[in-house]
Write an enzyme that holds these catalytic residues in place. Sequence first.
Site, mmCIF file in Angstrom:
data_model
loop_
_atom_site.group_PDB
_atom_site.id
_atom_site.type_symbol
_atom_site.label_atom_id
_atom_site.label_comp_id
_atom_site.label_asym_id
_atom_site.label_seq_id
_atom_site.Cartn_x
_atom_site.Cartn_y
_atom_site.Cartn_z
ATOM 1 N N TYR A 135 -1.771 -47.437 71.473
ATOM 2 C CA TYR A 135 -3.148 -48.027 71.331
ATOM 3 C C TYR A 135 -2.892 -49.510 70.920
ATOM 4 O O TYR A 135 -1.981 -49.766 70.080
ATOM 5 C CB TYR A 135 -3.813 -47.375 70.261
ATOM 6 C CG TYR A 135 -4.545 -46.105 70.679
ATOM 7 C CD1 TYR A 135 -5.618 -46.085 71.829
ATOM 8 C CD2 TYR A 135 -4.151 -44.783 69.797
ATOM 9 C CE1 TYR A 135 -5.981 -44.495 71.954
ATOM 10 C CE2 TYR A 135 -4.851 -43.622 70.205
ATOM 11 C CZ TYR A 135 -5.453 -43.490 71.184
ATOM 12 O OH TYR A 135 -5.929 -42.389 71.385
ATOM 13 N N LYS A 164 -0.461 -46.397 66.643
ATOM 14 C CA LYS A 164 -1.272 -47.618 66.648
ATOM 15 C C LYS A 164 -0.662 -48.917 66.827
ATOM 16 O O LYS A 164 0.606 -49.082 67.569
ATOM 17 C CB LYS A 164 -1.575 -47.774 65.161
ATOM 18 C CG LYS A 164 -2.423 -46.651 64.330
ATOM 19 C CD LYS A 164 -3.797 -46.621 65.139
ATOM 20 C CE LYS A 164 -4.616 -48.057 64.700
ATOM 21 N NZ LYS A 164 -6.011 -47.859 65.539
ATOM 22 N N SER A 206 -31.907 -47.185 74.544
ATOM 23 C CA SER A 206 -31.565 -48.370 73.588
ATOM 24 C C SER A 206 -31.931 -49.486 73.928
ATOM 25 O O SER A 206 -31.697 -50.130 74.938
ATOM 26 C CB SER A 206 -29.824 -48.305 73.748
ATOM 27 O OG SER A 206 -29.459 -49.593 72.840
ATOM 28 N N ARG A 234 0.271 -40.411 61.540
ATOM 29 C CA ARG A 234 0.448 -39.597 63.162
ATOM 30 C C ARG A 234 1.896 -40.265 63.702
ATOM 31 O O ARG A 234 2.455 -41.386 63.163
ATOM 32 C CB ARG A 234 -0.456 -40.171 63.726
ATOM 33 C CG ARG A 234 -1.955 -39.506 63.587
ATOM 34 C CD ARG A 234 -3.023 -40.099 64.518
ATOM 35 N NE ARG A 234 -3.139 -41.269 63.940
ATOM 36 C CZ ARG A 234 -4.448 -42.231 64.643
ATOM 37 N NH1 ARG A 234 -5.034 -41.722 65.907
ATOM 38 N NH2 ARG A 234 -4.658 -43.369 64.295
ATOM 39 N N ALA A 287 -10.433 -48.525 60.317
ATOM 40 C CA ALA A 287 -9.648 -48.876 61.512
ATOM 41 C C ALA A 287 -8.951 -47.575 62.143
ATOM 42 O O ALA A 287 -8.660 -47.821 63.424
ATOM 43 C CB ALA A 287 -8.840 -50.019 61.503
ATOM 44 N N ASN A 288 -8.471 -46.714 61.417
ATOM 45 C CA ASN A 288 -7.465 -45.610 62.130
ATOM 46 C C ASN A 288 -8.298 -44.372 61.736
ATOM 47 O O ASN A 288 -7.478 -43.667 61.015
ATOM 48 C CB ASN A 288 -6.099 -45.594 62.135
ATOM 49 C CG ASN A 288 -5.620 -45.928 60.375
ATOM 50 O OD1 ASN A 288 -6.384 -46.278 59.526
ATOM 51 N ND2 ASN A 288 -4.627 -45.518 60.156
ATOM 52 N N MET A 289 -9.434 -44.175 61.901
ATOM 53 C CA MET A 289 -9.960 -42.855 61.282
ATOM 54 C C MET A 289 -9.457 -41.789 61.486
ATOM 55 O O MET A 289 -8.872 -40.704 60.649
ATOM 56 C CB MET A 289 -11.590 -42.660 61.757
ATOM 57 C CG MET A 289 -12.447 -43.668 61.027
ATOM 58 S SD MET A 289 -14.034 -43.591 61.902
ATOM 59 C CE MET A 289 -14.667 -41.723 61.194
ATOM 60 N N VAL A 301 -17.399 -46.727 64.064
ATOM 61 C CA VAL A 301 -16.154 -46.264 64.620
ATOM 62 C C VAL A 301 -15.630 -47.232 65.870
ATOM 63 O O VAL A 301 -14.583 -47.046 66.214
ATOM 64 C CB VAL A 301 -16.619 -44.817 65.414
ATOM 65 C CG1 VAL A 301 -15.299 -44.239 66.062
ATOM 66 C CG2 VAL A 301 -17.104 -43.742 64.395
#
Length: 374
Positions: free
Chosen positions: A94, A75, A220, A15, A299-301, A267
């Site tokens: 991020y 990232k 939950s 990206r 960690a960066n799907m 995720v």
Amino acid sequence: MLIGVPKEIKNHEYRIGLTPAGVSELVHAGHEVVIETGGGAAIGFDDAQYQAAGGSIASSAEEVFSQAEMIVKVKEPQPEECRRLRAGQLLFTYLHLAPDPEQTRLLVESRASAVAYETVTSAQGGLPLLAPMSEVAGRMAIQAGCHSLEKAQGGSGTLLGGVPGVEPARVMVIGGGVVGTNAARMAMGLGADVTIVDRSITRLKELDTLFEGRMKTLYSTRDAIERHALQADLVVGAVLIPGAAAPKLVSAELVSRMKSGSVLVDVAIDQGGCFETSRATTHQDPCYIVDGVVHYCVANMPGGVARTSTLALTNATLPYVLALASKGLKQALEDDRYLRDGLNVHAGQITHPAVATALDYSYAPPMQALAGLT
């Protein structure tokens, strides 16, 4: 303002922080943009497109960091990138600082200002710069889970949707936010038996209405998570506390009792992961097995579908880039309290309460920290 866009260097991260269209908008607004050569080439944005949009091309990351007043990335900065930052420089990307003490220390030492996409909020209570990647990650979680269930990947050999005469896989999604909703939608579309777990009754009612009762909703509790994890073929961890480390909702002991060949997709791994047995992996080596359970913890799907992700992300970030560039950091944050929530680090101070709490730093309220900035 001179805005710099370096090439991403995290493993299999293709990206880029701005598209040519975004560069064109910034240049039209009177700003300058410098892009590291080849930064978008892997997803079809070559240097010539950036130049046609009015940007200039730098031969190295060092050149970008040394010139730019604001760095726009995707990232979190890797250690070598953190060390290139300088006092007074603005980083917009991020960050996910809560589970990352080294990055936090390096950003504090740089005395740069760092605004995190994932903690910018909205008037509706959402996370507008996290949402597009959460949509991608939620959909990818099921895609990755399906693949991981295949026998050759260490899974049980179960087809998510089954076939006539064979029951479908059972999927539990922990968290009913953007990630969880998109994961549930994908899993249901493939014919799986889906249960979504959340602590908000209001959200569970919304999901029940949205999916017209075709998906099970469950409040939950520790007991609910345990019962359904033991039955599940695929568990998707989709919990988020903005800025803070993710809670560990599935213990190592529970993982040891899950079905052999079942799959966990975490995720929440960017925020430390919500399974006790999770550790960050890469697209190059995405999975590992603990007690017979396959773990997918990339960690960066969204980087796996980098072109789609870049377009979706930059659609959301561009208005904020324009505001920061046109007004400067202090004025932009004074004018927009939701953007102000994104400030995590400024001039050696931690300016987000969740990060300060998680990593035992003193907390400086953003406007107090910015008081001396002109």
